[in-house]
Scaffold this motif. Structure first.
Motif, PDB file in Angstrom:
ATOM      1  N   LYS A 233       0.844  -1.144   0.036  1.00  0.00           N
ATOM      2  CA  LYS A 233       0.100   0.055   0.054  1.00  0.00           C
ATOM      3  C   LYS A 233       0.917   1.137  -0.110  1.00  0.00           C
ATOM      4  CE  LYS A 233      -3.933   2.166   2.482  1.00  0.00           C
ATOM      5  NZ  LYS A 233      -4.877   2.050   3.583  1.00  0.00           N
ATOM      6  N   GLU A 234       2.034   1.134   0.779  1.00  0.00           N
ATOM      7  CA  GLU A 234       3.054   2.399   0.885  1.00  0.00           C
ATOM      8  C   GLU A 234       3.181   2.814  -0.612  1.00  0.00           C
ATOM      9  OE1 GLU A 234       3.330  -0.647   2.285  1.00  0.00           O
ATOM     10  OE2 GLU A 234       2.681   0.005   4.148  1.00  0.00           O
ATOM     11  N   MET A 235       3.612   1.978  -1.483  1.00  0.00           N
ATOM     12  CA  MET A 235       3.829   2.459  -2.963  1.00  0.00           C
ATOM     13  C   MET A 235       2.976   3.279  -3.529  1.00  0.00           C
ATOM     14  SD  MET A 235       6.904   0.550  -3.357  1.00  0.00           S
ATOM     15  CE  MET A 235       6.975   1.033  -1.405  1.00  0.00           C
ATOM     16  N   TRP A 236       1.651   3.261  -3.140  1.00  0.00           N
ATOM     17  CA  TRP A 236       0.597   4.143  -3.876  1.00  0.00           C
ATOM     18  C   TRP A 236       0.120   5.242  -3.151  1.00  0.00           C
ATOM     19  CZ3 TRP A 236       1.482   2.299  -8.402  1.00  0.00           C
ATOM     20  CH2 TRP A 236       1.986   0.689  -8.540  1.00  0.00           C
ATOM     21  N   GLU A 237       0.440   5.549  -2.027  1.00  0.00           N
ATOM     22  CA  GLU A 237       0.037   6.478  -0.962  1.00  0.00           C
ATOM     23  C   GLU A 237       0.142   7.904  -1.302  1.00  0.00           C
ATOM     24  OE1 GLU A 237       0.149   4.366   3.620  1.00  0.00           O
ATOM     25  OE2 GLU A 237       1.775   5.660   2.646  1.00  0.00           O
TER      26      GLU A 237
END
Length: 326
Positions: free
Chosen positions: A257-261
Motif C-alpha cells: 500500500k505504501e507504494m501508492w499513497e
C-alpha cells in the motif's frame, strides 16, 4: 490451495450472473481470449535514471535489484516474465561511446523483432529520464535517434516518457520530505522540464509526447521506499496499453500500500486505473448489456490500486445487477 488468479475470479463472477447459458458462454470465451494476451513492456533510459527502483516499486518483484554485485548495471537486455506481463529491462546509455553503440543496436534489434503474426514484440517503451540531471543529451539521443525511428508510424502510441527522481530535481530544494510531495516552486520547475522535453522531441521527430514526472523513491540503510506519483505512472502505462492486454498487469502490481499513497492529487489515478481495466469488458462482449455485465465482473474482482474496492465500482455493479436482476 492456491489463490485464484484474476481471470478465474472473473470467470466465477460471470458464472454467477443471472443470464442465459448461451450469453455466459460468449462472455467466458471472451475471457479466454484475454487470457492468451501478453503485454511486452520495454523500460529504458540513461544510466542512473532509476529503472530498477521503478520496476521494484511498481511490480511484485525484485528481479531488478539495485546495486547488487560488483557491476549492477544491466549489460544486456534482460527479460523478466511475470505471468502475462513481460518486462524488457534494457541497459542504460551514457557509459561510453562503444557501450552506447552496442546497447543501442540491441534496443533497435528488439524493437524490430516481430512475433509469429508479424506484429512487433514490444508493445510499449517506457523511457525514464533522470529528473536530477541538467544534461539530458543522452536521453534525447536515445529517444530521438534510437527509440522513435524504430517504432513505426504509430510511434506516439508506443512511447511513454517519464521523469523520475522529482524529489531531487532541484537538489532536494522545495521537496517536502515530511509530506513526501513537491512544493509549488518545484512543480513549476518540473512543468517547465516537461514543456522543454515535448518541444525538443517534437522538433527532432515530429512526434508529440506527453511526459509525466514522479519519484520511485529508494531504499537506503533499511529505510522504506517512498514513491510519489507512482499511481499516475501506472495509470499512464495502463491507459496507453491496448485494451485487450491491460489485465496482464493486474497480477503483478505491487501489493504494498505504501507504494501508492502519495500522488499529485490532481486526479484519482487509482480509480482511473481501475476504469481503464474495466474498459477491457468491450473485448469480452460487443453486446452492450453483456459488456456491462463483464465490466461489473471485472470491477468486482479488481481492487483499486493500494486500496479496497471503491464506491464507484460498487455503484456500477449495483446498476448492472439491476439490469440483470441479480
Amino acid at each position: 490451495m492456491n489463490e485464484k488468479n484474476v481471470f478465474e475470479k472473473i470467470e466465477d463472477s460471470i458464472d454467477s450472473l443471472k443470464i442465459s447459458e448461451e450469453e455466459k458462454d460468449k462472455l467466458l470465451k471472451g475471457v479466454l481470449r484475454l487470457k492468451s494476451q501478453k503485454i511486452n513492456l520495454m523500460i529504458t533510459g540513461a544510466t542512473g535514471c532509476g529503472k530498477s527502483s521503478t520496476i521494484n516499486a511498481m511490480f511484485n518483484t525484485e528481479v531488478a535489484k539495485v546495486g547488487v554485485g560488483v557491476d549492477p548495471e544491466t549489460m544486456e537486455i534482460q527479460k523478466y516474465e511475470l505471468n502475462n506481463l513481460i518486462l524488457w529491462d534494457s541497459p542504460g546509455l551514457g557509459d561510453g561511446k562503444e557501450k552506447d553503440i552496442a546497447h543501442s543496436k540491441g534496443i533497435i534489434n528488439k524493437l524490430n523483432e516481430l512475433d509469429d503474426n508479424g506484429n512487433p514484440i514490444i508493445d510499449l517503451v517506457l523511457v525514464i529520464l533522470d529528473g536530477s540531471s541538467r544534461d539530458l543529451g543522452t536521453s534525447y539521443e536515445l529517444i530521438n535517434q534510437v527509440i522513435i525511428p524504430n517504432l513505426g508510424e504509430n510511434a506516439k502510441d508506443r512511447i511513454l516518457i517519464a521523469i523520475n527522481q522529482a524529489d531531487v530535481a532541484m537538489k532536494g530544494r522545495y521537496w517536502n520530505f515530511e509530506k513526501n510531495k513537491p512544493e509549488p516552486n518545484l512543480i513549476d520547475f518540473l512543468n517547465q522540464k516537461v514543456s522543454s522535453i515535448k518541444t525538443r522531441v517534437k522538433e527532432a521527430t515530429s512526434v508529440e509526447v506527453e511526459p509525466i514526472y514522479y519519484s520511485a523513491g529508494y531504499k537506503d540503510f533499511g529505510e522504506e521506499q517512498k514513491p510519489w506519483n507512482l499511481s499516475k505512472l501506472l495509470y499512464f502505462i495502463v491507459k496507453n496499453t491496448p485494451e485487450e492486454k491491460r489485465l496482464s498487469y493486474i497480477e503483478n502490481i505491487s501489493s504494498e500500500k505504501e507504494m501508492w499513497e502519495s500522488d499529485d492529487e490532481l486526479e484519482d489515478y487509482k480509480k482511473e486505473t481501475q476504469k481503464s481495466f474495466q474498459e477491457v469488458a468491450s473485448h469480452i462482449s460487443k453486446n452492450t448489456l453483456a459488456g456491462a455485465a463483464a465490466g461489473a465482473a471485472i470491477g468486482s474482482v479488481v481492487p483499486v490500486v493500494g486500496t479496497a474496492i471503491g464506491s464507484a465500482v460498487g455503484a456500477a455493479i449495483g446498476f448492472v445487477g439491476g439490469l440483470f436482476g441479480w
